[in-house]
Design an enzyme around this catalytic site. Structure first.
Site, PDB file in Angstrom:
ATOM      1  N   ASN A 215       0.852  -1.193   0.000  1.00 36.87           N
ATOM      2  CA  ASN A 215       0.000   0.000   0.000  1.00 36.87           C
ATOM      3  C   ASN A 215       0.884   1.237   0.000  1.00 36.87           C
ATOM      4  O   ASN A 215       2.113   1.133   0.062  1.00 36.87           O
ATOM      5  CB  ASN A 215      -0.977  -0.028   1.189  1.00 36.87           C
ATOM      6  CG  ASN A 215      -0.247  -0.028   2.515  1.00 36.87           C
ATOM      7  OD1 ASN A 215       0.439   0.935   2.849  1.00 36.87           O
ATOM      8  ND2 ASN A 215      -0.374  -1.109   3.264  1.00 36.87           N
ATOM      9  N   ASP A 283      -4.280  -6.126   5.314  1.00 42.81           N
ATOM     10  CA  ASP A 283      -5.311  -6.938   5.955  1.00 42.81           C
ATOM     11  C   ASP A 283      -5.196  -8.406   5.547  1.00 42.81           C
ATOM     12  O   ASP A 283      -5.527  -9.295   6.311  1.00 42.81           O
ATOM     13  CB  ASP A 283      -6.701  -6.405   5.584  1.00 42.81           C
ATOM     14  CG  ASP A 283      -6.974  -5.067   6.261  1.00 42.81           C
ATOM     15  OD1 ASP A 283      -6.594  -4.937   7.440  1.00 42.81           O
ATOM     16  OD2 ASP A 283      -7.532  -4.157   5.611  1.00 42.81           O
ATOM     17  N   LYS A 293       9.007 -17.185  -9.798  1.00 48.45           N
ATOM     18  CA  LYS A 293       8.247 -16.104 -10.417  1.00 48.45           C
ATOM     19  C   LYS A 293       7.119 -16.671 -11.291  1.00 48.45           C
ATOM     20  O   LYS A 293       7.376 -17.559 -12.113  1.00 48.45           O
ATOM     21  CB  LYS A 293       9.187 -15.249 -11.268  1.00 48.45           C
ATOM     22  CG  LYS A 293       8.496 -14.022 -11.812  1.00 48.45           C
ATOM     23  CD  LYS A 293       9.409 -13.191 -12.690  1.00 48.45           C
ATOM     24  CE  LYS A 293       8.577 -12.148 -13.411  1.00 48.45           C
ATOM     25  NZ  LYS A 293       9.242 -11.581 -14.560  1.00 48.45           N
ATOM     26  N   PRO A 310      -2.662 -11.273  10.949  1.00 52.72           N
ATOM     27  CA  PRO A 310      -2.968 -11.010  12.362  1.00 52.72           C
ATOM     28  C   PRO A 310      -3.179  -9.515  12.566  1.00 52.72           C
ATOM     29  O   PRO A 310      -2.560  -8.701  11.879  1.00 52.72           O
ATOM     30  CB  PRO A 310      -1.696 -11.476  13.086  1.00 52.72           C
ATOM     31  CG  PRO A 310      -0.608 -11.409  12.052  1.00 52.72           C
ATOM     32  CD  PRO A 310      -1.286 -11.718  10.738  1.00 52.72           C
ATOM     33  N   ASP A 311      -4.067  -9.155  13.499  1.00 50.60           N
ATOM     34  CA  ASP A 311      -4.214  -7.748  13.868  1.00 50.60           C
ATOM     35  C   ASP A 311      -3.231  -7.485  15.007  1.00 50.60           C
ATOM     36  O   ASP A 311      -3.426  -7.946  16.137  1.00 50.60           O
ATOM     37  CB  ASP A 311      -5.644  -7.432  14.289  1.00 50.60           C
ATOM     38  CG  ASP A 311      -5.865  -5.927  14.431  1.00 50.60           C
ATOM     39  OD1 ASP A 311      -5.023  -5.261  15.076  1.00 50.60           O
ATOM     40  OD2 ASP A 311      -6.853  -5.419  13.889  1.00 50.60           O
ATOM     41  N   ILE A 312      -2.165  -6.770  14.702  1.00 50.50           N
ATOM     42  CA  ILE A 312      -1.063  -6.605  15.658  1.00 50.50           C
ATOM     43  C   ILE A 312      -1.517  -5.770  16.854  1.00 50.50           C
ATOM     44  O   ILE A 312      -1.277  -6.138  18.009  1.00 50.50           O
ATOM     45  CB  ILE A 312       0.154  -5.969  14.943  1.00 50.50           C
ATOM     46  CG1 ILE A 312       0.536  -6.840  13.738  1.00 50.50           C
ATOM     47  CG2 ILE A 312       1.330  -5.827  15.907  1.00 50.50           C
ATOM     48  CD1 ILE A 312       1.564  -6.228  12.824  1.00 50.50           C
ATOM     49  N   PHE A 331      -4.068   4.053  15.198  1.00 48.59           N
ATOM     50  CA  PHE A 331      -4.376   5.119  14.253  1.00 48.59           C
ATOM     51  C   PHE A 331      -5.554   4.683  13.394  1.00 48.59           C
ATOM     52  O   PHE A 331      -5.631   3.515  13.008  1.00 48.59           O
ATOM     53  CB  PHE A 331      -3.171   5.406  13.347  1.00 48.59           C
ATOM     54  CG  PHE A 331      -2.307   6.508  13.876  1.00 48.59           C
ATOM     55  CD1 PHE A 331      -1.574   6.329  15.036  1.00 48.59           C
ATOM     56  CD2 PHE A 331      -2.254   7.732  13.225  1.00 48.59           C
ATOM     57  CE1 PHE A 331      -0.793   7.353  15.553  1.00 48.59           C
ATOM     58  CE2 PHE A 331      -1.477   8.762  13.731  1.00 48.59           C
ATOM     59  CZ  PHE A 331      -0.749   8.571  14.894  1.00 48.59           C
ATOM     60  N   LYS A 345     -13.694   1.640  16.297  1.00 46.87           N
ATOM     61  CA  LYS A 345     -12.434   0.904  16.160  1.00 46.87           C
ATOM     62  C   LYS A 345     -11.693   0.837  17.495  1.00 46.87           C
ATOM     63  O   LYS A 345     -11.113  -0.183  17.845  1.00 46.87           O
ATOM     64  CB  LYS A 345     -11.572   1.624  15.110  1.00 46.87           C
ATOM     65  CG  LYS A 345     -10.524   0.742  14.485  1.00 46.87           C
ATOM     66  CD  LYS A 345      -9.865   1.418  13.293  1.00 46.87           C
ATOM     67  CE  LYS A 345     -10.651   1.203  12.016  1.00 46.87           C
ATOM     68  NZ  LYS A 345      -9.997   1.853  10.860  1.00 46.87           N
ATOM     69  N   LYS A 349     -10.879  -2.852  19.060  1.00 52.22           N
ATOM     70  CA  LYS A 349      -9.502  -3.335  19.140  1.00 52.22           C
ATOM     71  C   LYS A 349      -8.961  -3.354  20.566  1.00 52.22           C
ATOM     72  O   LYS A 349      -7.864  -3.835  20.802  1.00 52.22           O
ATOM     73  CB  LYS A 349      -8.612  -2.452  18.271  1.00 52.22           C
ATOM     74  CG  LYS A 349      -9.030  -2.463  16.812  1.00 52.22           C
ATOM     75  CD  LYS A 349      -7.857  -2.304  15.910  1.00 52.22           C
ATOM     76  CE  LYS A 349      -8.302  -2.356  14.467  1.00 52.22           C
ATOM     77  NZ  LYS A 349      -7.208  -2.807  13.602  1.00 52.22           N
TER      78      LYS A 349
HETATM   79  O1  C5P Z   1      -6.354  -1.023   9.303  1.00 51.07           O
HETATM   80  P1  C5P Z   1      -7.129  -0.476  10.467  1.00 51.07           P
HETATM   81  O2  C5P Z   1      -7.914   0.751  10.148  1.00 51.07           O
HETATM   82  O3  C5P Z   1      -7.877  -1.518  11.239  1.00 51.07           O
HETATM   83  O4  C5P Z   1      -5.963   0.039  11.465  1.00 51.07           O
HETATM   84  C1  C5P Z   1      -6.266   0.588  12.717  1.00 51.07           C
HETATM   85  C2  C5P Z   1      -5.090   0.419  13.627  1.00 51.07           C
HETATM   86  O5  C5P Z   1      -4.761  -0.946  13.807  1.00 51.07           O
HETATM   87  C3  C5P Z   1      -3.793   1.065  13.183  1.00 51.07           C
HETATM   88  O6  C5P Z   1      -3.197   1.596  14.329  1.00 51.07           O
HETATM   89  C4  C5P Z   1      -2.987  -0.069  12.617  1.00 51.07           C
HETATM   90  O7  C5P Z   1      -1.597   0.153  12.742  1.00 51.07           O
HETATM   91  C5  C5P Z   1      -3.417  -1.219  13.471  1.00 51.07           C
HETATM   92  N1  C5P Z   1      -3.391  -2.515  12.780  1.00 51.07           N
HETATM   93  C6  C5P Z   1      -2.524  -3.506  13.208  1.00 51.07           C
HETATM   94  N2  C5P Z   1      -2.523  -4.714  12.556  1.00 51.07           N
HETATM   95  C7  C5P Z   1      -3.378  -4.958  11.554  1.00 51.07           C
HETATM   96  C8  C5P Z   1      -4.271  -3.951  11.121  1.00 51.07           C
HETATM   97  C9  C5P Z   1      -4.244  -2.735  11.756  1.00 51.07           C
HETATM   98  O8  C5P Z   1      -1.728  -3.293  14.118  1.00 51.07           O
HETATM   99  N3  C5P Z   1      -3.361  -6.135  10.961  1.00 51.07           N
END
Ligand code: C5P
Length: 422
Positions: A215, A283, A293, A310-312, A331, A345, A349
């Site tokens: 991105n 995502d 390749k 994973p959502d970190i 953010f 959000k 989260k």
């Molecule tokens: O992508 P999204 O709008 O959900 O991101 C919101 C927050 O979650 C951001 O702070 C982003 O760095 C964090 N995030 C993350 N891991 C992900 C998706 C988002 O830490 N896989």
């Protein structure tokens, strides 16, 4: 009480230059090392010798002086400053600073420094009121410069109005306040003893050995936050996806490519006191990246099967007890109903703070150099940071977060044992 600071005092060419001598005396009395820099104009009013005598060190006045280049080049002068004070700041000097000129030592220092800058303007009231001066002051302010004065009174030419330089005593007091507020780096900054983790940039998810899903995140906000936290005395770990930015000074930088690598690096950096997630994590990733390749062929374009990353942020926010940072910050880049979506959000989260910005095309924020932020706390508090450069708003935001962390109490974990040490 502050520790002594390195202050570069730029003296512009106005009749108020003689009052800068009093300022040198006051700053030296406060225990600071004052490095005077005189513009050509200033030398018409005072001599380098008088500035040097009061400062107890050399006064600089020439950009291309050979000895200065050897002993202390202008870049070093700018880089080692804890603070830069411009007094008197003339209309001409501010105009040159606002437009990034570097045609003498004073403006070269202003361009090369990342220390806080305090301007004390002094000029004829009509010059101060002129649209050109107003625009220049506004530009400098937006980039984070601080101002004191000018004051009402009689100016040198006998006219009355706003244009008189602030009292040297008031300027010296403001310098002390700025040093105390942590506008300036140091071991006594508001984040001293605290360990701060920041994620930044995009992630790259491989499709095959040469192609990735990516991105447009530049990483600028995260890098600026890392720099700001460092300057406020924190021990900083910056976990960064692929970006074209240089490592901020004094920050420990861990470079990663994918979301899974980012998660691993984040877990290794724990425990921390504060974690700020600015990274634009992909995502999805490709479930089966090709080992070789991918080739164009008769069977047409490949179909990529994706799986969720994973959502970190959510993972770290859900950690139990001591493992969880005392302040978890996310953010949220939104294009509509910014506050509502960001609040949702924040709750989803499990973060303590969500920093929202409006990235709809009309704002020009996405990929731009400026931001406008809305800080939303889980306890319902909200605060807006008006539009300014990403660097300035990073500094303001970090100050805000440092105050929130201090409110939560607890001992800082900097210097303790960390998983990454083993
Ligand atoms: O992508 P999204 O709008 O959900 O991101 C919101 C927050 O979650 C951001 O702070 C982003 O760095 C964090 N995030 C993350 N891991 C992900 C998706 C988002 O830490 N896989």
């Amino acid at each position: 009480m502050n520790s002594p600071a390195n202050i570069v005092l730029i003296i512009g060419g106005g009749i108020a230059a003689y009052r800068a001598l009093e300022l040198i005396r006051l700053l030296v009395k406060q225990g600071h090392a004052v490095h005077p820099v005189l513009t050509r104009g200033a030398r018409e009013f005072i001599t380098p010798l008088s500035a040097a005598a009061l400062a107890g060190r050399k006064a600089h006045d020439d950009l291309f002086s050979l000895t200065d280049e050897v002993e202390m080049g202008h870049i070093r002068l700018a880089r080692e400053a804890d603070m830069v004070v411009v007094a008197p700041a003339t209309a001409n000097l501010m105009a040159r600073a606002a437009h990034g000129l570097a045609d003498d030592l004073a403006t070269a220092v202003l361009l090369a420094t990342d220390a806080p800058v305090l301007f004390a303007p002094a000029m004829n009231p009509h010059m101060w009121a002129h649209a050109a001066t107003c625009a220049n002051v506004e530009l400098l302010r937006r980039r984070g410069a601080h101002f004191i004065g000018p004051e009402q009174g009689e100016v040198a030419c006998g006219e009355h109005g706003e244009g008189r330089m602030a009292e040297p005593q008031d300027i010296a007091t403001r310098v002390q306040e700025m040093l105390a507020m942590g506008h300036v780096a140091g071991a006594d900054g508001p984040l001293a003893g605290q360990r701060v983790l920041i994620t930044a940039g995009p992630t790259h998810e491989p499709i095959d050995p040469v192609r990735v899903l990516a991105n447009r995140s530049s990483g600028r906000m995260g890098y600026a936050l890392a720099q700001a936290a460092r300057k406020m005395g924190a021990e900083v770990v910056l976990v960064s996806g692929p970006v074209a930015l240089a490592a901020p000074e004094g920050v420990s930088l861990v470079r990663v490519e994918t979301a899974q690598e980012m998660l691993q690096a984040v877990m290794q950096a724990l425990p921390v006191d504060m974690a700020v997630f600015t990274a634009a994590v992909a995502d999805w990733r490709v479930r089966f990246p090709a080992a070789q390749k991918l080739k164009k062929g008769a069977e047409g374009p490949p179909v990529l099967e994706l799986e969720e990353n994973p959502d970190i942020l959510a993972t770290v926010a859900a950690l139990p007890g001591e493992q969880r940072p005392r302040l978890v910050v996310g953010f949220a880049a939104e294009t509509q109903a910014v506050e509502e979506h960001a609040r949702a959000k924040l709750a989803r989260k499990g973060a303590d703070v969500m920093v929202a910005n409006d990235v709809s095309p009309r704002t020009g924020i996405l990929g731009g150099t400026e931001t406008e932020l809305l800080i939303l706390a889980a306890d319902g508090q909200a605060q807006r940071l008006e539009r300014a450069s990403k660097e300035v708003n990073a500094r303001r935001l970090m100050q805000h977060l440092a105050a929130m962390l201090a409110e939560r109490g607890g001992e800082g974990s900097a210097g303790h044992e960390h998983a990454s040490d083993g």
